[in-house]
Design an enzyme around this catalytic site. Structure first.
Site, PDB file in Angstrom:
ATOM      1  N   SER A 109       0.797  -1.231   0.000  1.00  0.00           N
ATOM      2  CA  SER A 109       0.000   0.000   0.000  1.00  0.00           C
ATOM      3  C   SER A 109       0.829   1.280   0.000  1.00  0.00           C
ATOM      4  CB  SER A 109      -0.950   0.013   1.205  1.00  0.00           C
ATOM      5  OG  SER A 109      -0.214   0.023   2.407  1.00  0.00           O
ATOM      6  N   ARG A 110       2.116   1.163   0.364  1.00  0.00           N
ATOM      7  CA  ARG A 110       2.936   2.377   0.449  1.00  0.00           C
ATOM      8  C   ARG A 110       4.345   2.111  -0.071  1.00  0.00           C
ATOM      9  NH1 ARG A 110       2.373   4.547   6.540  1.00  0.00           N
ATOM     10  NH2 ARG A 110       3.070   2.436   6.948  1.00  0.00           N
TER      11      ARG A 110
ATOM     12  N   VAL B 242       0.527 -10.750   7.368  1.00  0.00           N
ATOM     13  CA  VAL B 242       1.355 -11.866   6.887  1.00  0.00           C
ATOM     14  C   VAL B 242       1.841 -12.753   8.026  1.00  0.00           C
ATOM     15  CG1 VAL B 242       2.120 -10.731   4.771  1.00  0.00           C
ATOM     16  CG2 VAL B 242       3.455 -10.419   6.884  1.00  0.00           C
TER      17      VAL B 242
ATOM     18  N   ASN C 293       7.059  -8.293   0.204  1.00  0.00           N
ATOM     19  CA  ASN C 293       7.563  -6.945   0.451  1.00  0.00           C
ATOM     20  C   ASN C 293       7.247  -6.440   1.855  1.00  0.00           C
ATOM     21  OD1 ASN C 293       8.264  -4.027  -0.430  1.00  0.00           O
ATOM     22  ND2 ASN C 293       6.124  -3.862   0.186  1.00  0.00           N
TER      23      ASN C 293
ATOM     24  N   SER D 197      17.676  -6.463   1.643  1.00  0.00           N
ATOM     25  CA  SER D 197      18.206  -5.121   1.896  1.00  0.00           C
ATOM     26  C   SER D 197      19.725  -5.184   1.950  1.00  0.00           C
ATOM     27  CB  SER D 197      17.677  -4.601   3.239  1.00  0.00           C
ATOM     28  OG  SER D 197      18.362  -3.432   3.645  1.00  0.00           O
TER      29      SER D 197
ATOM     30  N   TYR E 263      16.791  -6.419  11.996  1.00  0.00           N
ATOM     31  CA  TYR E 263      16.464  -6.217  10.580  1.00  0.00           C
ATOM     32  C   TYR E 263      17.518  -6.864   9.668  1.00  0.00           C
ATOM     33  CZ  TYR E 263      14.964  -3.462   6.447  1.00  0.00           C
ATOM     34  OH  TYR E 263      14.508  -3.057   5.213  1.00  0.00           O
TER      35      TYR E 263
ATOM     36  N   LYS F  58      16.765  -9.857   7.033  1.00  0.00           N
ATOM     37  CA  LYS F  58      17.005  -9.682   5.606  1.00  0.00           C
ATOM     38  C   LYS F  58      18.040 -10.686   5.079  1.00  0.00           C
ATOM     39  CE  LYS F  58      14.140  -6.344   4.612  1.00  0.00           C
ATOM     40  NZ  LYS F  58      12.917  -6.677   3.857  1.00  0.00           N
TER      41      LYS F  58
ATOM     42  N   ILE G 155      16.705   4.041  -0.132  1.00  0.00           N
ATOM     43  CA  ILE G 155      15.548   4.411  -0.949  1.00  0.00           C
ATOM     44  C   ILE G 155      14.705   5.410  -0.163  1.00  0.00           C
ATOM     45  CG2 ILE G 155      13.546   3.566  -2.251  1.00  0.00           C
ATOM     46  CD1 ILE G 155      16.157   2.304  -3.205  1.00  0.00           C
TER      47      ILE G 155
END
Length: 254
Positions: free
Chosen positions: A16-17, A65, A91, A143, A155, A159, A188
């Site tokens: 959604s984003r 999820v 994602n 990432s 994180y 990843k 990003i």
């Protein structure tokens, strides 16, 4: 746009984003049936309206999820609606950044659950349809943090784990006409990187400037840069590319 993915159904978790929405927009623009699974209902409605203004009709489903039943139910609905599940982009992601000695159990578990358990549930559910159809594309969003990053022990681990999952899926599912690959973004410009700037106490502009100074191509990444790499892996013609991790970071990564 085009018809590169006409009659193909693409599912994007957390679509959604940011990067997810750019991926959805590109797939829709290339003729795919697109479904978004997201836990954020407000963001889903906003994304749906944004895409409708562009002339794209996408299927949206509020689901987490991290909940197996919700994922499997969403996949079933999407298959019933479109007749196939051809492309899955894992994602969905969150950050709970902190230095190791400050990181809580919840910070660790939340990041592991969304990134790893979420990708596992979605991939397992999707492959049930893909193997019957003898065709599929599974693409995981990793990432550059997978190589290690201060304040991101959770994180970075998640990843890196996604890259191991990607390679294993490629080995197990290749004989069913399914490829599995990963895209690993560098810096990003998204809401997530804005949150990082806030956490470390600088403006987003300062973070962009500091990041660009270390990027060989001399600019920061945009969500569309990642979506372009996703399209390559998702293409029917990329059937001999599997188990790969591509770093989209404006330069080489070790």
């Amino acid at each position: 746009m085009g018809n590169r993915f006409k009659n193909r159904t693409a599912i994007v978790t957390g679509g959604s984003r940011g990067i997810g929405r750019a991926i959805v927009e590109q797939f829709a623009g290339e003729g795919a049936n697109v479904a978004i699974i997201d836990v954020n209902e407000e963001a889903l409605v906003e994304a749906e309206n944004y895409l409708k203004e562009l002339g794209y009709d996408v299927y949206t489903k509020v689901a987490s999820v991290t909940e197996r039943d919700e994922v499997e139910s969403a996949m079933e609905e999407i298959h019933e609606k479109f007749g196939s599940i051809d492309i899955l982009v894992n994602n969905a992601g969150v950050i709970r950044d902190n230095l190791l000695f400050k990181m809580t159990d919840e910070d660790w578990d939340t990041v592991m659950d969304v990134h790893l358990k979420g990708a596992f549930y979605a991939s397992r559910a999707a492959q049930a349809y893909m193997t019957k159809n003898n065709y599929g594309r599974i693409i995981n969003i990793s990432s550059t943090s997978a190589l290690g990053n201060r304040g991101q022990s959770n994180y970075a681990t998640a990843k890196a784990g996604l890259q191991g999952l990607t390679k294993t899926l490629a080995i197990e599912l290749g004989k069913f006409g399914i490829t599995a690959n990963a895209v690993a973004p560098g810096f990003i410009e998204t809401d997530m990187t804005k949150a990082t700037a806030e956490r470390i106490g600088i403006s987003f502009e300062q973070l962009v400037e500091a990041s660009v100074s270390n990027i060989p191509v001399g600019r920061s990444g945009k969500p569309a840069d990642i979506a372009n790499a996703i399209q390559f892996f998702a293409d029917e013609k990329s059937s001999f590319v599997s188990g790969q991790v591509i770093y989209v970071a404006g330069g080489p990564k070790d």
